[in-house]
Design a protein around this motif. Structure first.
Motif, PDB file in Angstrom:
ATOM      1  N   UNK A  52      45.022  94.107  39.683  1.00 42.74           N
ATOM      2  CA  UNK A  52      45.960  95.132  40.134  1.00 42.74           C
ATOM      3  C   UNK A  52      45.245  96.053  41.114  1.00 42.74           C
ATOM      4  N   UNK A  53      45.778  96.153  42.332  1.00 41.94           N
ATOM      5  CA  UNK A  53      45.167  97.008  43.362  1.00 41.94           C
ATOM      6  C   UNK A  53      45.867  98.354  43.477  1.00 41.94           C
ATOM      7  N   UNK A  54      46.950  98.542  42.748  1.00 41.32           N
ATOM      8  CA  UNK A  54      47.643  99.818  42.763  1.00 41.32           C
ATOM      9  C   UNK A  54      48.513 100.003  43.990  1.00 41.32           C
ATOM     10  N   UNK A  55      48.962 101.240  44.166  1.00 45.66           N
ATOM     11  CA  UNK A  55      49.876 101.598  45.246  1.00 45.66           C
ATOM     12  C   UNK A  55      49.206 102.658  46.110  1.00 45.66           C
ATOM     13  N   UNK A  56      48.974 102.333  47.373  1.00 46.18           N
ATOM     14  CA  UNK A  56      48.347 103.300  48.260  1.00 46.18           C
ATOM     15  C   UNK A  56      47.675 102.615  49.427  1.00 46.18           C
ATOM     16  N   UNK A  58      44.562 101.800  50.024  1.00 46.32           N
ATOM     17  CA  UNK A  58      43.412 100.916  49.820  1.00 46.32           C
ATOM     18  C   UNK A  58      43.879  99.557  49.308  1.00 46.32           C
ATOM     19  N   UNK A  59      43.672  98.525  50.118  1.00 44.76           N
ATOM     20  CA  UNK A  59      44.114  97.181  49.746  1.00 44.76           C
ATOM     21  C   UNK A  59      42.970  96.191  49.647  1.00 44.76           C
ATOM     22  N   UNK A  60      41.834  96.514  50.261  1.00 41.34           N
ATOM     23  CA  UNK A  60      40.699  95.598  50.225  1.00 41.34           C
ATOM     24  C   UNK A  60      39.410  96.413  50.316  1.00 41.34           C
ATOM     25  N   UNK A 111      40.635 103.896  43.680  1.00 37.91           N
ATOM     26  CA  UNK A 111      40.739 104.726  44.878  1.00 37.91           C
ATOM     27  C   UNK A 111      42.184 105.105  45.178  1.00 37.91           C
ATOM     28  N   UNK A 112      43.127 104.201  44.938  1.00 35.28           N
ATOM     29  CA  UNK A 112      44.541 104.534  45.133  1.00 35.28           C
ATOM     30  C   UNK A 112      45.000 105.582  44.117  1.00 35.28           C
ATOM     31  N   UNK A 113      44.473 105.526  42.899  1.00 32.89           N
ATOM     32  CA  UNK A 113      44.830 106.534  41.895  1.00 32.89           C
ATOM     33  C   UNK A 113      44.286 107.898  42.297  1.00 32.89           C
TER      34      UNK A 113
END
Length: 159
Positions: A52-56, A58-60, A111-113
């Motif tokens: 899970x990469x979250x929402x925001x 930062x994707x990679x 980082x997205x959190x």
């Protein structure tokens, strides 16, 4: 005179038995229906999810093997200023302990959190489950830059 009084009494009685009007209450109304959060496992714990990469934004994210001490120092300064009210490295407080966070969450998710707690709490199932686990204590948006977020992420690697 008696007829007049009798007519007034009957008229008052008829008016009083008319249609009920709904009372309007002042203030606000709160909806207490619970929404199901599916990010917990059978034991009720929030699961480890490294995909899970979250929402925001930062994707990679990939960390270098060695910790960047300059970034970590800048991250520690921000962490000490903004995060310690709710997070300790090894002690559960208002929010979770952050030591070993990268063993439970992907760098992107962390980082997205940090940078987008509002969006994460609305859309991410793990963030929703953590919110529930921590008595609905909402992580506040500190309006950090991507650089500040990356520095804090680097500091978290040192814990």
């Amino acid at each position: 005179m008696k007829k007049l009084l009798m007519m007034i009494a009957v008229g008052s009685l008829m008016m009083g038995c008319g249609e009920k009007k709904e009372e309007k209450k002042g203030g606000f109304e709160m909806n207490r229906t619970k929404k199901e959060v599916k990010a917990t496992n059978a034991s009720g714990e929030v699961p480890v999810d490294m995909d899970n990469k979250g929402v925001g934004p930062f994707t990679d994210v990939s960390f270098a093997d060695d910790i960047d001490q300059e970034m970590a120092a800048a991250g520690k300064a921000k962490y000490d200023m903004l995060c310690t009210a709710c997070h300790m490295p090894e002690k559960r407080m208002i929010g979770p302990a952050l030591k070993g966070v990268y063993e439970r969450r992907s760098p992107e998710w962390v980082m997205n959190m940090i940078i987008n707690p509002d969006g994460m709490l609305k859309e991410d199932p793990i963030a929703k489950a953590l919110l529930k686990e921590y008595n609905n204590a909402i992580m506040l948006n500190q309006n950090l830059s991507e650089e500040d977020t990356r520095n804090i992420a680097e500091y978290l690697r040192t814990l």
